[in-house]
Design an enzyme around this catalytic site. Sequence first.
Site, PDB file in Angstrom:
ATOM      1  N   ASP A  91      -2.536  12.072  13.692  1.00 18.50           N
ATOM      2  CA  ASP A  91      -1.488  12.892  13.039  1.00 18.50           C
ATOM      3  C   ASP A  91      -1.937  14.273  12.557  1.00 18.50           C
ATOM      4  O   ASP A  91      -1.606  14.666  11.430  1.00 18.50           O
ATOM      5  CB  ASP A  91      -0.884  12.120  11.852  1.00 18.50           C
ATOM      6  CG  ASP A  91      -0.189  10.825  12.277  1.00 18.50           C
ATOM      7  OD1 ASP A  91      -0.219  10.472  13.459  1.00 18.50           O
ATOM      8  OD2 ASP A  91       0.378  10.146  11.389  1.00 18.50           O
ATOM      9  N   ASP A 131       3.020  11.326  14.408  1.00 20.99           N
ATOM     10  CA  ASP A 131       4.129  10.820  13.610  1.00 20.99           C
ATOM     11  C   ASP A 131       5.394  11.458  14.185  1.00 20.99           C
ATOM     12  O   ASP A 131       5.451  12.690  14.349  1.00 20.99           O
ATOM     13  CB  ASP A 131       3.898  11.253  12.145  1.00 20.99           C
ATOM     14  CG  ASP A 131       4.401  10.250  11.116  1.00 20.99           C
ATOM     15  OD1 ASP A 131       4.336   9.032  11.377  1.00 20.99           O
ATOM     16  OD2 ASP A 131       4.851  10.688  10.032  1.00 20.99           O
ATOM     17  N   HIS A 177       9.391  10.995  13.820  1.00 20.15           N
ATOM     18  CA  HIS A 177      10.527  10.317  13.190  1.00 20.15           C
ATOM     19  C   HIS A 177      11.875  10.867  13.644  1.00 20.15           C
ATOM     20  O   HIS A 177      12.040  12.084  13.782  1.00 20.15           O
ATOM     21  CB  HIS A 177      10.452  10.481  11.669  1.00 20.15           C
ATOM     22  CG  HIS A 177       9.244   9.893  11.023  1.00 20.15           C
ATOM     23  ND1 HIS A 177       8.839   8.588  11.241  1.00 20.15           N
ATOM     24  CD2 HIS A 177       8.353  10.416  10.133  1.00 20.15           C
ATOM     25  CE1 HIS A 177       7.750   8.353  10.511  1.00 20.15           C
ATOM     26  NE2 HIS A 177       7.433   9.441   9.845  1.00 20.15           N
ATOM     27  N   HIS A 236      15.402   8.665   9.417  1.00 19.37           N
ATOM     28  CA  HIS A 236      14.331   7.689   9.174  1.00 19.37           C
ATOM     29  C   HIS A 236      14.340   7.155   7.740  1.00 19.37           C
ATOM     30  O   HIS A 236      14.547   7.897   6.784  1.00 19.37           O
ATOM     31  CB  HIS A 236      12.965   8.306   9.486  1.00 19.37           C
ATOM     32  CG  HIS A 236      11.887   7.292   9.639  1.00 19.37           C
ATOM     33  ND1 HIS A 236      10.905   7.092   8.699  1.00 19.37           N
ATOM     34  CD2 HIS A 236      11.682   6.372  10.612  1.00 19.37           C
ATOM     35  CE1 HIS A 236      10.125   6.100   9.107  1.00 19.37           C
ATOM     36  NE2 HIS A 236      10.564   5.648  10.268  1.00 19.37           N
ATOM     37  N   HIS A 290       9.823  14.826   7.206  1.00 13.81           N
ATOM     38  CA  HIS A 290       8.626  15.352   7.886  1.00 13.81           C
ATOM     39  C   HIS A 290       8.557  14.835   9.312  1.00 13.81           C
ATOM     40  O   HIS A 290       9.106  13.779   9.625  1.00 13.81           O
ATOM     41  CB  HIS A 290       7.350  14.939   7.121  1.00 13.81           C
ATOM     42  CG  HIS A 290       7.105  13.461   7.151  1.00 13.81           C
ATOM     43  ND1 HIS A 290       7.743  12.578   6.304  1.00 13.81           N
ATOM     44  CD2 HIS A 290       6.325  12.691   7.963  1.00 13.81           C
ATOM     45  CE1 HIS A 290       7.351  11.338   6.575  1.00 13.81           C
ATOM     46  NE2 HIS A 290       6.497  11.367   7.583  1.00 13.81           N
ATOM     47  N   LYS A 341       4.593   7.338  16.936  1.00 12.49           N
ATOM     48  CA  LYS A 341       4.899   6.216  16.051  1.00 12.49           C
ATOM     49  C   LYS A 341       5.917   6.640  15.001  1.00 12.49           C
ATOM     50  O   LYS A 341       6.110   7.841  14.773  1.00 12.49           O
ATOM     51  CB  LYS A 341       3.616   5.718  15.376  1.00 12.49           C
ATOM     52  CG  LYS A 341       2.966   6.780  14.523  1.00 12.49           C
ATOM     53  CD  LYS A 341       1.611   6.339  14.037  1.00 12.49           C
ATOM     54  CE  LYS A 341       0.975   7.397  13.191  1.00 12.49           C
ATOM     55  NZ  LYS A 341       1.772   7.775  12.008  1.00 12.49           N
ATOM     56  N   CYS A 376      -2.183   7.095   7.230  1.00 12.67           N
ATOM     57  CA  CYS A 376      -2.268   6.750   8.652  1.00 12.67           C
ATOM     58  C   CYS A 376      -3.691   6.535   9.144  1.00 12.67           C
ATOM     59  O   CYS A 376      -3.930   5.686  10.002  1.00 12.67           O
ATOM     60  CB  CYS A 376      -1.499   7.774   9.477  1.00 12.67           C
ATOM     61  SG  CYS A 376       0.286   7.643   9.113  1.00 12.67           S
TER      62      CYS A 376
HETATM   63  C1  VGL Z   1       1.683   9.818   7.068  1.00 15.37           C
HETATM   64  C2  VGL Z   1       2.988   9.517   5.204  1.00 15.37           C
HETATM   65  C3  VGL Z   1       4.118   9.445   5.989  1.00 15.37           C
HETATM   66  C4  VGL Z   1       0.316  10.036   7.640  1.00 15.37           C
HETATM   67  C5  VGL Z   1       2.799   9.733   7.866  1.00 15.37           C
HETATM   68  O1  VGL Z   1       0.206  10.529   8.780  1.00 15.37           O
HETATM   69  O2  VGL Z   1      -0.676   9.696   6.957  1.00 15.37           O
HETATM   70  N1  VGL Z   1       1.786   9.708   5.741  1.00 15.37           N
HETATM   71  N2  VGL Z   1       4.009   9.554   7.320  1.00 15.37           N
HETATM   72 ZN    ZN Z   2       5.733   9.692   8.519  1.00 14.33          ZN
END
Ligand code: VGL
Ligand code: ZN
Length: 216
Positions: A12, A50, A52, A56, A85, A110, A155
């Site tokens: 990510d 990430d 979404h 979401h 995000h 994901k 993550c």
């Molecule tokens: C993440 C919070 C929400 C991450 C992703 O990549 O760590 N954290 N979505």
């Molecule tokens: Zn996320």
Amino acid sequence: MLPDTAALIVVDVQNDFCPGGALAVPQGDEIVPVVNGLASRFSLVVATQDWHPADHVSFAANHPGKQPGDVVSLEDGPQVLWPVHCVQNSPGAAFHPRLDASRFARVFRKGTDPRIDSYSGFFDNRRRHATGLHEFLRQSGVNRVFVCGLATDYCVRWTALDAVALGYRVAVIRDACRGVGIPPGEVEKAWREMVAAGVEPVQSQSVLAGTDVFRK
Ligand code: VGL
Ligand code: ZN
């Protein structure tokens, strides 16, 4: 003993997790040159993203009266709520512009199901849907993974813990990660949990000084 076959998992490294982004991780962008240096040396590099939909479940904006940082209880347990995000195809969901994505053999997206979050690069948070990362690594003969990216306490942590559970030898590269620290203390908690599970914390310098993981 057979030699290790290693992969680098880049978690990510996206605009929304970097300073100026919607869910900025402090100093998140500082890892980019470190990750690029590592990626240029591993024979196999994969990434997660990430990704979404706008509706979401993890977005506070989709829960009337709730703020980012609040925790709601869903069917299968607590969910931390985040700012909107990494919405699919938005600039915030793109990889950091200086990240060398040309080294990625595959990218695993994901968090695409509106009803369930997905911190790990391997499974959603209910462990119902696999992203294909494990299958890909297994087919590639990988038995050892080095994890880096954003965020250490979400993550990166769940990707590393799932990798241990799936039977990989796992290292997390300290200086190639940054944490978000929501709630406060979460980064330290994540490290304690990872180490207790058998994750090896390493520095990029010592990884680069090794000989077994690199392309010829
Ligand atoms: C993440 C919070 C929400 C991450 C992703 O990549 O760590 N954290 N979505
Ligand atoms: Zn996320």
